[in-house]
Write a protein that holds these residues in place. Structure first.
Motif, PDB file in Angstrom:
ATOM      1  N   LEU A 125      71.257  18.733  69.904  1.00 44.60           N
ATOM      2  CA  LEU A 125      69.804  18.785  69.981  1.00 44.60           C
ATOM      3  C   LEU A 125      69.357  20.087  70.638  1.00 44.60           C
ATOM      4  O   LEU A 125      69.694  20.370  71.787  1.00 44.60           O
ATOM      5  CB  LEU A 125      69.268  17.592  70.785  1.00 44.60           C
ATOM      6  CG  LEU A 125      69.683  16.197  70.294  1.00 44.60           C
ATOM      7  CD1 LEU A 125      68.957  15.123  71.095  1.00 44.60           C
ATOM      8  CD2 LEU A 125      69.432  16.028  68.802  1.00 44.60           C
ATOM      9  N   LEU A 134      63.311  11.910  71.792  1.00 45.59           N
ATOM     10  CA  LEU A 134      64.675  11.864  72.320  1.00 45.59           C
ATOM     11  C   LEU A 134      65.136  10.423  72.486  1.00 45.59           C
ATOM     12  O   LEU A 134      66.268  10.079  72.122  1.00 45.59           O
ATOM     13  CB  LEU A 134      64.771  12.606  73.653  1.00 45.59           C
ATOM     14  CG  LEU A 134      66.166  12.590  74.300  1.00 45.59           C
ATOM     15  CD1 LEU A 134      67.219  13.150  73.342  1.00 45.59           C
ATOM     16  CD2 LEU A 134      66.179  13.353  75.615  1.00 45.59           C
ATOM     17  N   LEU A 151      72.960  17.898  74.532  1.00 46.79           N
ATOM     18  CA  LEU A 151      71.574  18.277  74.775  1.00 46.79           C
ATOM     19  C   LEU A 151      71.511  19.750  75.140  1.00 46.79           C
ATOM     20  O   LEU A 151      71.971  20.163  76.209  1.00 46.79           O
ATOM     21  CB  LEU A 151      70.986  17.429  75.910  1.00 46.79           C
ATOM     22  CG  LEU A 151      71.163  15.911  75.786  1.00 46.79           C
ATOM     23  CD1 LEU A 151      70.652  15.215  77.036  1.00 46.79           C
ATOM     24  CD2 LEU A 151      70.453  15.386  74.551  1.00 46.79           C
ATOM     25  N   THR A 155      65.815  20.873  76.127  1.00 43.96           N
ATOM     26  CA  THR A 155      65.653  19.463  75.768  1.00 43.96           C
ATOM     27  C   THR A 155      65.156  18.684  76.970  1.00 43.96           C
ATOM     28  O   THR A 155      65.569  18.916  78.102  1.00 43.96           O
ATOM     29  CB  THR A 155      66.985  18.878  75.259  1.00 43.96           C
ATOM     30  OG1 THR A 155      67.384  19.584  74.086  1.00 43.96           O
ATOM     31  CG2 THR A 155      66.855  17.401  74.937  1.00 43.96           C
ATOM     32  N   PRO A 158      66.889  13.514  79.848  1.00 39.99           N
ATOM     33  CA  PRO A 158      67.175  12.213  79.231  1.00 39.99           C
ATOM     34  C   PRO A 158      66.852  11.027  80.127  1.00 39.99           C
ATOM     35  O   PRO A 158      66.766   9.890  79.637  1.00 39.99           O
ATOM     36  CB  PRO A 158      68.679  12.286  78.937  1.00 39.99           C
ATOM     37  CG  PRO A 158      69.204  13.295  79.905  1.00 39.99           C
ATOM     38  CD  PRO A 158      68.104  14.305  80.057  1.00 39.99           C
ATOM     39  N   LEU A 176      75.911  11.446  76.892  1.00 42.06           N
ATOM     40  CA  LEU A 176      74.957  12.550  76.813  1.00 42.06           C
ATOM     41  C   LEU A 176      75.486  13.701  77.660  1.00 42.06           C
ATOM     42  O   LEU A 176      75.735  13.538  78.848  1.00 42.06           O
ATOM     43  CB  LEU A 176      73.581  12.123  77.329  1.00 42.06           C
ATOM     44  CG  LEU A 176      72.931  10.902  76.666  1.00 42.06           C
ATOM     45  CD1 LEU A 176      71.684  10.478  77.435  1.00 42.06           C
ATOM     46  CD2 LEU A 176      72.577  11.210  75.225  1.00 42.06           C
ATOM     47  N   GLN A 178      74.727  17.692  78.773  1.00 39.46           N
ATOM     48  CA  GLN A 178      73.814  18.834  78.779  1.00 39.46           C
ATOM     49  C   GLN A 178      74.647  20.110  78.788  1.00 39.46           C
ATOM     50  O   GLN A 178      75.468  20.327  79.682  1.00 39.46           O
ATOM     51  CB  GLN A 178      72.881  18.750  79.989  1.00 39.46           C
ATOM     52  CG  GLN A 178      71.951  17.540  79.901  1.00 39.46           C
ATOM     53  CD  GLN A 178      71.027  17.411  81.101  1.00 39.46           C
ATOM     54  OE1 GLN A 178      71.461  17.457  82.236  1.00 39.46           O
ATOM     55  NE2 GLN A 178      69.742  17.235  80.835  1.00 39.46           N
TER      56      GLN A 178
END
Length: 270
Positions: A125, A134, A151, A155, A158, A176, A178
């Motif tokens: 993303l 998201l 991510l 972004t 989250p 997830l 980053q």
């Protein structure tokens, strides 16, 4: 079994309350490594995903919500009974359900999924900024069996409350990470992952493209799409036909269409 004594809090100036209020900001969540979730469904989903509970927060006048699900909550989690004004100051919903929790923020190491053999599905993303988008992407990704979501810079956080609500519990199960996508894309490719970009300018329709067993789908920002600097790095571009003449689709819809085309091809090949 020893039953923990419930702790009653009536003052908004209580030190615990001050800490919990920090969790309504990205900076506070990062500092405390925790997040505040609100509502019966989310609290239950966190418990079922074996999230680490730091506190269960109960609205003093809505005890029935807690009683309904307390058997599924961790028995060792401290329970706080909050005065209505205190509870209302912590949550951002207009009509609170009366139940919230503080949980340790999930941390997903890369090797949870990156070193997996065989089929692999990853979402990349690039600066997806809308919390609802998201959250919907995370929820759809879990439904579609995605292994992890990377991510990229820009972004949305989250653990933003709107993301958490939109994800409907999927946030507690979906890895997830980053990361800078300029680093992530070559890293994935070195592990045999084909990176596919969703572009309105591509010459191949998504249903004409044979998605490989190990694939990463690149989805871009709501306004500009995928940053041009990533385009030379991708392995393939696909487009979703729009005979009605619409310029573009919502990024969460785009992700869902591509994921389920991949699933369709997988089942068709069986």
């Amino acid at each position: 079994m020893t039953i923990k004594k419930r702790i009653s809090i009536t003052s908004p100036h209580n030190e615990q309350v001050k800490r919990w209020k920090k969790l309504n900001t990205k900076k506070g969540r990062a500092q405390e490594k925790a997040l505040l979730i609100e509502g019966e469904h989310l609290v239950l989903e966190a418990a079922r995903a074996s999230a680490q509970f730091e506190a269960v927060l109960v609205h003093r006048d809505k005890e029935e919500v807690y009683q309904r699900i307390k058997g599924e909550l961790p028995p060792d989690a401290p329970v706080y009974e909050l005065a209505p004004a205190v509870f209302g100051a912590l949550v951002d919903t207009e009509t609170p359900q009366g139940l919230a929790a503080v949980i340790t923020a999930p941390v997903w190491p890369h090797d949870v999924w990156l070193d997996k053999d065989g089929d692999l599905t990853v979402l990349l993303l690039d600066a997806v900024q809308d919390p609802g988008n998201l959250g919907t992407i995370i929820r759809t990704a879990q439904a579609a069996g995605v292994d992890g979501i990377l991510l990229g810079k820009g972004t949305v956080d989250p653990f933003n409350a709107k993301v958490v609500r939109s994800a409907m519990g999927a946030l507690f199960r979906m890895p997830l990470i980053q990361i800078d996508l300029a680093e992530a894309i070559p890293m994935l490719q070195s592990r045999g992952v084909t990176v596919v970009n969703a572009s309105p300018h591509a010459g191949t329709h998504h249903f004409d493209y044979a998605f490989p067993a190990r694939v990463a789908l690149l989805l871009g920002n709501e306004g500009r799409g995928v940053d041009e600097k990533y385009l030379p790095l991708v392995d393939a571009d696909v487009t979703i036909p729009m005979p009605g003449g619409t310029e573009s689709l919502n990024v969460s819809i785009t992700g869902a269409i591509l994921l389920y085309e991949r699933i369709r091809q997988h089942f068709q090949a069986r």
